[in-house]
Design an enzyme around this catalytic site. Structure first.
Site, PDB file in Angstrom:
ATOM      1  N   GLU A 208     -14.121  49.613  34.458  1.00 23.36           N
ATOM      2  CA  GLU A 208     -13.778  51.024  34.620  1.00 23.36           C
ATOM      3  C   GLU A 208     -12.319  51.198  34.198  1.00 23.36           C
ATOM      4  O   GLU A 208     -11.452  50.490  34.703  1.00 23.36           O
ATOM      5  CB  GLU A 208     -13.949  51.457  36.069  1.00 23.36           C
TER       6      GLU A 208
ATOM      7  N   ARG B 113     -17.483  36.002  43.320  1.00 26.30           N
ATOM      8  CA  ARG B 113     -16.218  36.711  43.131  1.00 26.30           C
ATOM      9  C   ARG B 113     -15.062  35.737  43.361  1.00 26.30           C
ATOM     10  O   ARG B 113     -15.145  34.845  44.200  1.00 26.30           O
ATOM     11  CB  ARG B 113     -16.140  37.874  44.129  1.00 26.30           C
TER      12      ARG B 113
ATOM     13  N   LYS C  60      -8.159  46.737  42.441  1.00 34.05           N
ATOM     14  CA  LYS C  60      -7.458  47.686  41.581  1.00 34.05           C
ATOM     15  C   LYS C  60      -6.794  48.783  42.403  1.00 34.05           C
ATOM     16  O   LYS C  60      -5.677  49.210  42.106  1.00 34.05           O
ATOM     17  CB  LYS C  60      -8.433  48.286  40.572  1.00 34.05           C
TER      18      LYS C  60
END
Length: 665
Positions: A179, A394, A404
């Site tokens: 994104e 992860r 983020k």
């Protein structure tokens, strides 16, 4: 041993069982359970040893080949159902039948083999359903002729082709879909390496696809930074695409989803549908035609933000019901402008964009596993090609934050610079399916290992002390050859000037040499690296405050001088530079953990995480270096050129310190 002692009720057979365990004749929990059951059902001594060993699988050796053959036979038996139902198929059935054939085989090994073979079979099906391939072609051509054949019918019609497809050459197609709403972190570096690296290793291609479905938070600088990061890591995308490239197709499919009774327009508020147990939507069963009209009204801007959403009719793996597919946002899009006031969500967009781009391996981290059901459901609900989703662990790193949103807060508060830090471009990664939390020193060790091979040597002085050689052996500067990589001189040399005026580290000189101190002091000479000379202090010059500002020394050829205790680095005719020395950003291992940091992660910042040295000096061999070029500054650490560098003033960032001996003076 522990399980035996804890589970055995009658201790009279304890020694008997321990003997089998100690001799490694009982190796698995399955064998132990059988052994315990046997002694319980045979309370009288002595035990029949041969019968006991048969009952417990003693001496039975199950080879990997046997497991592979058994699993293959079971999957072949259920091939048609497996290919039709895909990930809805009951994998436990395969496990159970394989275990029945190989009673003493390790269950975990069987499961791994089932996962491997099922994945391979479904990947073959992936190719069949990709546009232009056998099953998909038969299905779509049949639909065009008005056939009532289902996708499963088309698959069965091509069953002979499926059977002949092993081995089958596939082009692996992956994608990295960030994104563009924030700064990338080390977790993204792992994702980039997985997606691009896996495609490269298998002769495939990888797309860089921007998931630009949230225009409120997207900025051009993030698009640019993401592309630069991918390329800096050494990858070139097969194509750069955007989710917004497919907005028209996604809207068309949303209409089709409504027509098939699989989506509806809902008016519940965001607050009402949050969490895992929201009340059912009273609009879930509204007529298809009504939802089509209302969805068109959403597109035309007749509903305000939050007044209507399009929801899909499914229950996700985490229990969340009817995820949102479209929502109203009156925000211009950076690429489509004001064309749309409705935007698709991740749950709706992700799998369909993968389908459009014919992705074979949809790689994502484990937190997206709960969305796997919606991924498969949506592709199947629309009868479009469905890729396979694969999850990996992860990556978290101690003493930092990997989010983020939180990184943006650090930038907004001025705690950090938005410029990305660059680690070595060669990755050191292991494919982990569980979440991994890494100590920084492990990452730093990997960085050193890579940089030791990649970063040519140079010399720099952070706190310069002027040194004048009063008996310099030449009327002008000499040229000294310095190996780029001392351990492998075949990789070349660079030249640095050696002049009667040079600079050493201020800390490499003491007026009095303490016990154990080996560097320069009155009466204690040192060697100058790479020159072949040893220098001896003759005069110490101080300013009015008593601070040492210059040394006058004499030099002697090292082949005639007594061997010094140490050799130090130096610079002569140097370049001015700025050096940024980074330490850990946070004081605690887990700055996001309220039990460790009650005041929140912003209260845990290390005040000494950055020290800027404004008046450092570096040798002239680096004068043509470009941003992100890497060097090892001898005895100091590994550094890279910062983009802030300008004519006459280079800037270097320390990536990692050198690995020093703890007792080194």
């Amino acid at each position: 041993m522990y399980n035996t002692a804890a589970r055995l009720k009658d201790p009279k057979h304890l020694g008997f069982l321990v003997g089998y365990i100690a001799r490694r004749e009982i190796l698995t929990d399955l064998q132990l359970s059988a052994a315990l059951e046997y002694v319980r059902s045979h309370p009288l001594e002595p035990l029949d040893v041969a019968d006991f060993e048969r009952a417990c699988g003693v001496g039975v050796c199950i080879t990997p080949e046997q497991i592979e053959e058994a699993v293959e036979a079971v999957i072949s038996k259920h091939r048609a159902e497996l290919l039709a139902e895909r990930y809805h198929f009951n994998m436990g059935l395969l496990m159970g039948e394989a275990r029945n054939q190989l009673r003493w085989a390790d269950g975990k090994t069987i499961k791994n083999e089932v996962d491997l073979q099922v994945g391979a079979r479904l990947l073959h099906q992936v190719l069949l359903w990709s546009p232009g391939c056998a099953v998909n072609k038969q299905f779509t051509e049949g639909k065009a002729r008005g056939s009532t054949h289902t996708a499963q019918d088309a698959l069965r019609d091509c069953q002979g082709l499926v059977t002949e497809m092993s081995p089958l050459p596939l082009q692996v197609r992956t994608r990295f879909p960030p994104e563009p709403n924030g700064i990338l972190h080390i977790g993204h570096a792992k994702a980039i390496n997985f997606n691009f690296g896996y495609a490269k290793a298998n002769g495939g291609v990888c797309f860089l696809r921007y998931d630009d479905t949230n225009p409120e938070k997207e900025e051009e600088k993030y698009f640019t930074a993401i592309r630069e990061m991918v390329e800096w890591l050494g990858y070139q995308p097969y194509a750069v695409t955007h989710a917004s490239d497919y907005f028209d197709q996604l809207y068309t499919w949303a209409l089709e989803l409504i027509r098939r009774g699989q989506a509806y327009v809902c008016h519940q508020k965001v607050e009402e549908i949050k969490g895992h147990n929201p009340p059912p939507s009273p609009w879930r069963d509204r007529p298809v035609e009504e939802s089509l009209l209302l969805f068109e009204d959403m597109r035309k801007g007749k509903f305000g933000e939050g007044e209507a959403t399009l929801r899909m009719k499914l229950v996700m793996e985490d229990g969340k019901m009817d995820p949102v597919a479209y929502r109203v946002k009156f925000t211009p899009h950076h690429r489509t402008g004001d064309k749309w006031c409705i935007y698709p969500t991740y749950d709706y967009t992700h799998c369909l964009c993968d389908s459009i781009e014919h992705i074979t391996h949809s790689l994502c981290t484990k937190e997206f596993q709960a969305r796997r059901s919606s991924y498969f459901w949506l592709c199947n609900a629309l009868d479009v090609y469905c890729p396979v989703q694969w999850e990996y662990g992860r990556l978290n790193l101690l003493y930092t934050v990997v989010s983020k949103r939180k990184i943006i807060r650090l930038v907004e508060t001025g705690a950090v610079s938005p410029a990305p830090a660059r680690l070595p471009s060669r990755g050191h990664q292991q494919l982990l399916f569980a979440q991994a939390t890494m100590e920084p020193h492990l990452l730093e060790a990997c960085a050193r290992e890579v940089l030791n091979e990649q970063a040519p040597r140079a010399m720099a002085v952070l706190e310069p002390l002027k040194v004048t050689i009063t008996n310099f052996p030449a009327p002008k500067a000499l040229e000294v050859l310095v190996p780029n990589f001392p351990a492998d001189e075949s990789r070349g040399f660079h030249k640095v000037p050696f002049h009667q005026t040079l600079y050493i580290e201020e800390t490499d000189f003491r007026e009095e040499a303490d016990k154990g101190y080996k560097r320069l002091a009155p009466g204690q000479p040192v060697g100058l690296r790479h020159t072949g000379y040893v220098i001896t202090v003759q005069n110490v010059i101080k300013d009015v405050s008593g601070r040492v500002i210059e040394l006058e020394v004499t030099c002697t050829k090292s082949d005639v001088a007594e061997k010094p205790k140490a050799f130090i680095h130096w610079v002569s005719v140097p370049l001015a530079c700025e050096v940024r020395l980074y330490e850990r950003l946070f004081l605690h291992k887990n700055p996001e953990d309220p039990s460790e940091v009650p005041g929140g992660f912003l209260s845990d910042l290390n005040p000494d995480s950055l020290r800027v040295v404004h008046n450092a000096l570096v040798d002239s061999s680096v004068h043509s270096a470009r941003p992100f070029d890497k060097f090892q500054f001898e005895r100091l650490g590994y550094f890279s050129v910062d983009p802030d560098s300008e004519e006459g003033k280079m800037v270097f960032n320390r990536t990692v310190t050198l690995k020093e001996d703890p007792g080194k003076a």
